[in-house]
Design an enzyme around this catalytic site. Structure first.
Site, mmCIF file in Angstrom:
data_model
loop_
_atom_site.group_PDB
_atom_site.id
_atom_site.type_symbol
_atom_site.label_atom_id
_atom_site.label_comp_id
_atom_site.label_asym_id
_atom_site.label_seq_id
_atom_site.Cartn_x
_atom_site.Cartn_y
_atom_site.Cartn_z
ATOM 1 N N HIS A 99 0.668 -1.319 0.069
ATOM 2 C CA HIS A 99 -0.073 -0.062 -0.077
ATOM 3 C C HIS A 99 1.045 1.136 0.070
ATOM 4 C CE1 HIS A 99 -2.927 2.985 1.196
ATOM 5 N NE2 HIS A 99 -3.791 2.380 0.895
ATOM 6 N N GLU A 129 -4.010 2.192 -7.490
ATOM 7 C CA GLU A 129 -4.390 3.265 -6.393
ATOM 8 C C GLU A 129 -3.411 4.543 -6.798
ATOM 9 O OE1 GLU A 129 -6.491 2.031 -2.831
ATOM 10 O OE2 GLU A 129 -4.483 1.826 -2.403
#
Ligand code: PGA
Length: 235
Positions: free
Chosen positions: A95, A161
């Site tokens: 992430h 993302e």
């Protein structure tokens, strides 16, 4: 194919709130999981109880991270093998909030491989910064991340993302998402690709309708039963 809808709770929610949220979600979604696979990623601490609370429902549980090592002297780390004891499905690796701290592509790849070794599916996050985007570097940044942080084979999922869309309320446009997902799929054929970054009830329907997109990863809007239910019902 069913769309994959993942919740990333990040470091939010206390124990009681987390348990209440999954209770509400399982009631709201009892009849509504024909078109979507749902996976919740709570903090490590809450995994055992959340996993127990969701046993027998079709909502799965995953982890937000795991160690790059198998076992041993790694204080404070949680290994994929330890996670696998809790009936999990997935592990988010790389992430951007972790890449920002200290994780590089090589570490992320090791984490993905550790997850695969114990039967968990890694969800590998990639994305460019707003500066890289405005310098026209999106594709080259993504290509490097894909080549260096994804496992060489086996099951895994990719999430695109863009950093400028995470937690900002401003998602990428539909045409941007479509274009980038197609680009990713030219490099990683047959791997499911999700989008993440300010997915919310007002844009989830049109994002999830994109044909080449396999699902979404939702942060902020997954923390309330009402908004996460709306996102799932918009498939
Ligand atoms: P957001 O977060 O949906 O709040 O933008 C996405 C994420 O943390 O993966």
């Amino acid at each position: 194919m069913k769309k994959l809808i993942c919740a990333n709770w990040e470091m939010n929610l206390g124990r009681q709130d987390a348990l209440m949220l999954v209770q509400e979600l399982s009631e709201n979604l009892a009849e509504n999981q024909k078109k979507a696979l749902i996976v919740i990623h709570p903090s490590f601490l809450h995994i055992p109880e959340i996993s127990e609370a969701l046993a027998g429902t079709k909502i799965s549980v995953g982890a937000q991270n795991c160690s790059a090592f198998e076992k041993g002297s790694h204080t404070g780390e949680v290994g994929a093998k330890q996670l696998a004891e809790y009936n999990l499905s997935t592990v988010i690796v790389g992430h951007s909030e972790r890449r920002k701290l200290f994780e590089n592509n090589q570490i992320i790849k090791l984490k993905a491989e550790q997850s695969q070794k114990v039967g968990l599916t890694p969800i590998v996050c990639i994305g460019e910064t707003s500066e890289e985007k405005s310098n026209g570097k999106t594709n080259s940044v993504l290509e490097k991340q894909l080549k260096e942080s994804c496992p060489n084979s086996g099951n895994y999922v990719i999430v695109y993302e863009p950093l400028w869309a995470i937690g900002t309320g401003k998602s990428a446009s539909l045409s941007e998402i479509e274009k980038v997902i197609s680009f990713i799929k030219t490099i990683k054929k047959d791997i499911p690709v999700l989008y993440g970054g300010s997915v919310k009830p007002s844009n989830a329907g049109e994002i999830l309708a994109l044909e080449n997109l396999d699902g979404v990863l939702v942060g902020g809007a997954s923390l309330k039963a009402d908004s996460f239910t709306k996102i799932i019902k918009s498939v």
